[in-house]
Design a protein around this motif. Sequence first.
Motif, short mmCIF file in Angstrom:
data_model
loop_
_atom_site.label_atom_id
_atom_site.label_comp_id
_atom_site.label_asym_id
_atom_site.label_seq_id
_atom_site.Cartn_x
_atom_site.Cartn_y
_atom_site.Cartn_z
N GLY A 263 0.81 -1.21 0.00
CA GLY A 263 0.00 0.00 0.00
C GLY A 263 0.84 1.26 0.00
N GLY A 264 1.98 1.22 0.69
CA GLY A 264 2.85 2.39 0.73
C GLY A 264 3.43 2.73 -0.63
N THR A 265 3.83 1.70 -1.37
CA THR A 265 4.37 1.91 -2.71
C THR A 265 3.33 2.52 -3.63
OG1 THR A 265 5.91 0.08 -2.46
CG2 THR A 265 5.41 0.77 -4.70
N ILE A 266 2.10 2.00 -3.55
CA ILE A 266 1.02 2.52 -4.39
C ILE A 266 0.71 3.97 -4.01
CG2 ILE A 266 -1.43 2.27 -4.95
CD1 ILE A 266 -1.01 -0.78 -4.52
N ALA A 267 0.65 4.24 -2.71
CA ALA A 267 0.35 5.60 -2.26
C ALA A 267 1.42 6.59 -2.72
CB ALA A 267 0.24 5.63 -0.73
N THR A 268 2.68 6.16 -2.70
CA THR A 268 3.76 7.03 -3.16
C THR A 268 3.63 7.31 -4.65
OG1 THR A 268 5.28 6.30 -1.43
CG2 THR A 268 6.25 7.22 -3.43
N GLY A 269 3.30 6.28 -5.44
CA GLY A 269 3.12 6.47 -6.88
C GLY A 269 2.01 7.45 -7.19
N ILE A 270 0.91 7.34 -6.46
CA ILE A 270 -0.21 8.27 -6.66
C ILE A 270 0.23 9.70 -6.30
CG2 ILE A 270 -2.51 8.92 -5.83
CD1 ILE A 270 -3.02 5.89 -5.41
N LEU A 271 0.94 9.84 -5.18
CA LEU A 271 1.41 11.16 -4.75
C LEU A 271 2.34 11.78 -5.79
CD1 LEU A 271 1.68 13.33 -2.50
CD2 LEU A 271 3.64 12.03 -1.65
N MET A 272 3.26 10.98 -6.33
CA MET A 272 4.19 11.50 -7.33
C MET A 272 3.45 12.02 -8.56
SD MET A 272 7.34 11.35 -6.22
CE MET A 272 6.55 11.93 -4.71
N SER A 273 2.50 11.23 -9.04
CA SER A 273 1.75 11.62 -10.24
C SER A 273 0.95 12.90 -10.00
CB SER A 273 0.82 10.49 -10.67
OG SER A 273 1.55 9.36 -11.07
N GLU A 274 0.32 12.98 -8.84
CA GLU A 274 -0.53 14.14 -8.57
C GLU A 274 0.28 15.39 -8.23
OE1 GLU A 274 -4.47 11.76 -6.90
OE2 GLU A 274 -3.06 12.65 -5.46
N THR A 275 1.47 15.21 -7.69
CA THR A 275 2.27 16.35 -7.25
C THR A 275 3.10 16.95 -8.38
OG1 THR A 275 2.42 15.44 -5.02
CG2 THR A 275 4.03 17.15 -5.62
#
Length: 450
Positions: free
Chosen positions: A193-205
Amino acid sequence: ASPPLQIAATFDRNMAAAKAYDLILYGATGFTGRLVASYVSRRAAAGLRWAVAGRSAEKLESLVASLPEGQQTPSVVVVKDAAAAPALADQTRVVLSTAGPFSLHSDALVAACAQLGTSYVDINGEIPWVRKVIDRDHGAAVDSGAIIVPNAGFDSVPSDLAVYLATRPRRKHGRPYWADIEGHVTMRGTMSGGTIATGILMSETYGEKVLGDPFLLGGAPASSSSSQFVEYHDDDVIDVSALDHSDPTAAVAPRINRAYWLAPFGMARINTRVVRRSAALRGEEIRYREFAVADSKDAAAKMARNALVAPEKLRSLVEAGRLPKPSEGPDESTRAASSFELTVVDAETQAVLTSVAGGDPGYDETAKMVAEAALALVERPRHTLACAGKGGVWTPSTAFGDVLVEGLREAGLKIADDAAELADAIAASEAGPLELPSGGDGDSAQKMSR
């Protein structure tokens, strides 16, 4: 395997006398942090002074109680907020952080390490944040002697070490180095879940302009030699936007000297940036791209579609329970059935140059990789490292070089870089089924043979 080295450098012993700990594991109660703690407790040399750190004393004490009896037991350090980062960094010779997203939870800590001369390793895959760390902290780390090594997990140790080994023969002869090489990755595993959350954050940021920059960490070819990067065009390319240094976005059919299909690899935007920075730090010019391996046109096309899943779609899958939430990850039996193999090849001939293979890539092997990196900083004399003990913001291969290669071999990773080893590795990979990772739509892994 040889026994772990004892702390041996005079410089390190003098520093140790002034620090309470040799190593602090920060973010220890997260999914990967717990695996790192377990590995360090089993692997650590006698006399290691180490601690686990995080925000919850209760969770940290529970973690310590769960570690194997009779091994190296850590102390507990509670860190309430970012303001405590300098005090944490000042207590130890080395910090190992698994606290992500790192741009949110480890930023103040790495800055404090650079200022105070405390070495630092982590498992981040946040390339825009690494750019920030380089720009902000490299000068301070040079002055203080802190060896700062981001990206020391599955992203991007296998890629960085494999390319380091692939380019070494010509480097040994002192020739100007240029290479056009590719990494082909076969893996079976699941994301936390942490890896997925980081990927989402990178894309959105950061968005596509930043994330799509192939030279975000450097490594662009000099204009005087860029003509050496010969473009190759295959009649059987379906739809490839990457004929230079760009990231592959579609499937590539087999060639006469490559039997399998290629597809976009989700971690290529991390690994290729780290590899290019390493090459630049060594004074080399390379073109390096990374692909996932597929056994059919349909499988490759599906992987290409999954690579384009929007962050809002991923977020909805997490909320629906079809992808794991932060602090969630695969159980032990799932990890035991997971594996990876990275083969680095000449882009034109597809001749195999190096390979790295191991078990569960995202968790068990990531824990092993980052722990061995941290313990190299604790146990090895600084002058034996590839960076010769010089402070700065490094990559795994430019910080550690052969020290990390040999440490990971002893720890069980299969790293092949000569003809005999490569022949054995290829024969082993052809003997049994390989796996494709599950896609963003939540489908299970697909088996394949090669």
